[in-house]
Write a protein that holds these residues in place. Structure first.
Motif: not given
Length: 132
Positions: A29, A46, A48, A62-64, A103, A132
């Motif tokens: 993920k 994934n 950020s 994490w982006t998502t 996050t 996710q």
């Protein structure tokens, strides 16, 4: 963009089959390879951002977001040389300060031959598996 909806995916011979749910559960993920010394992301998925929070300490965001904080993660690292110690020693990365969050997660690199002192690892990697 098109969407392909199937119950299962097979290889060309039809001998290996996976459902969409199995594929979803089995893929990473998030992952990252980064240089702790320069706070540079070399490659990632994934992720950020990373934040340098001290010698050998980083926060990875994490982006998502993950569905919950019970995801699995693994670390790897390689510090080519620490003064007075063997070259090619691998750093030991662990979570620090707090448990993983949906996050973000926190990592710290300890070099095993420097009495557990934090060390900026030039080739640190993290892989995350979970929902996710």
């Amino acid at each position: 963009m098109s969407t392909l909806k199937v119950n299962a995916i097979q290889d060309a011979s039809g001998s290996n089959e996976s459902t969409a749910a199995q594929i979803e559960q089995g893929r990473a993920k998030a992952w990252i390879r980064f240089d702790m010394g320069s706070a540079t992301i070399n490659n990632s998925y994934n992720v950020s951002s990373i934040t340098d929070t001290g010698q050998g300490r980083f926060t990875i965001t994490w982006t998502t977001a993950m569905a919950d904080a019970n995801y699995a993660y693994t670390f790897g690292g390689h510090n080519p040389y620490v003064t007075g110690h063997s070259p090619n020693m691998h750093g030991i990365l662990t979570t620090h300060l707090a448990a993983p969050q949906t996050t973000k997660m926190f990592v710290q690199c300890f070099h095993p031959q420097t009495s557990g002192h934090s060390s900026d690892d030039p080739r640190a990697s993290v892989i995350v598996m979970g929902d996710q």
